[in-house]
Design an enzyme around this catalytic site. Structure first.
Site, PDB file in Angstrom:
ATOM      1  N   ILE A 183      -1.218  23.666  31.436  1.00 20.77           N
ATOM      2  CA  ILE A 183      -0.556  22.896  32.393  1.00 20.77           C
ATOM      3  C   ILE A 183      -1.402  21.518  32.580  1.00 20.77           C
ATOM      4  O   ILE A 183      -2.802  21.579  32.669  1.00 20.77           O
ATOM      5  CB  ILE A 183      -0.441  23.470  33.914  1.00 20.77           C
ATOM      6  CG1 ILE A 183       0.092  22.554  34.944  1.00 20.77           C
ATOM      7  CG2 ILE A 183      -1.897  23.927  34.319  1.00 20.77           C
ATOM      8  CD1 ILE A 183       0.328  23.162  36.227  1.00 20.77           C
ATOM      9  N   SER A 184      -1.073  20.355  32.276  1.00 30.12           N
ATOM     10  CA  SER A 184      -1.690  19.054  32.235  1.00 30.12           C
ATOM     11  C   SER A 184      -2.384  18.813  33.599  1.00 30.12           C
ATOM     12  O   SER A 184      -1.801  19.363  34.584  1.00 30.12           O
ATOM     13  CB  SER A 184      -0.814  18.089  32.049  1.00 30.12           C
ATOM     14  OG  SER A 184      -0.075  18.117  30.752  1.00 30.12           O
TER      15      SER A 184
END
Length: 215
Positions: free
Chosen positions: A61-62
């Site tokens: 997840i960025s």
């Protein structure tokens, strides 16, 4: 599910602003969408730190500031139909859902799509459709799109995605060799062709063709 304490939320938003996320609509969307539910297991307690975190299927997840900057670069209007390539945790699509009329998100990992759907349903995000498929070919049955966001790195902006972008549309995509630092670029499509802006260096997993074998 309880959200973060007010102080944690304030620190989270301050970190976003300090990294250049200044668009009020984007900040409001990121205030409304709690990152916590999108991160499971050992890393859940780090959900409000500005860092990428591992999720299932070997994906990440960025970090929130990159999510904010990519979203801001799209310049989404409330009437836009948006395609996201690379559903991942579903966090980015949830942010987009607060800004656009309609969001389609596609991922090659069936498990990630199913988990994202469950979160969208729990948050009552009725304008998001998550699809398992090969994102490098887009979603031609729903094209054209006003905005396209690619959350995996390609060597060049994929031709099938550019073809599915409306005239006047914007695509944001990381470009570069997968084993090096990539460049986030914004592509604007006009009657005269394509205009490219380099935004910032980034690092994303590579955009892969085909469905995951885990699917």
């Amino acid at each position: 599910m309880t959200g973060p304490a007010a102080e944690t939320k304030m620190q989270f938003l301050y970190a976003l602003r300090s990294k250049g996320v200044t668009d009020k609509r984007v900040l409001q969307a990121m205030e409304e969408i709690d990152r916590g539910p999108f991160i499971r297991g050992l890393f859940a307690e780090r959900a409000y730190e500005d860092m990428p975190l591992p999720i299932n299927c070997g994906q990440t997840i960025s970090q929130p500031s990159i999510v904010g900057l990519m979203t801001q670069a799209l310049q989404i209007s409330p009437r836009d139909k948006v395609l996201e390539v690379g559903t991942g945790s579903g966090y980015q699509a949830a942010i987009l859902s607060k800004l656009a009329r309609r969001v389609y998100t596609i991922d090659r990992h069936r498990r990630l799509v199913q988990e994202a759907r469950e979160i969208f349903e729990s948050l009552d995000l009725t304008n998001v459709t998550a699809v398992t498929g090969d994102g490098s070919f887009g979603l031609p049955e729903q094209a054209p799109f006003d905005r396209i966001l690619v959350t995996a790195a390609a060597e060049d902006p994929p031709g099938p995605l550019l073809a599915q972008l409306k005239i006047g549309g914007i695509m944001v995509v990381p470009v570069g060799q997968s084993d090096a630092v990539q460049t986030l670029i914004r592509v604007r499509k006009s009657e005269d062709g394509l205009e490219y802006d380099e935004l910032r260096p980034v690092r994303f997993v590579p955009l892969l063709e085909g469905l995951s074998r885990e699917s």
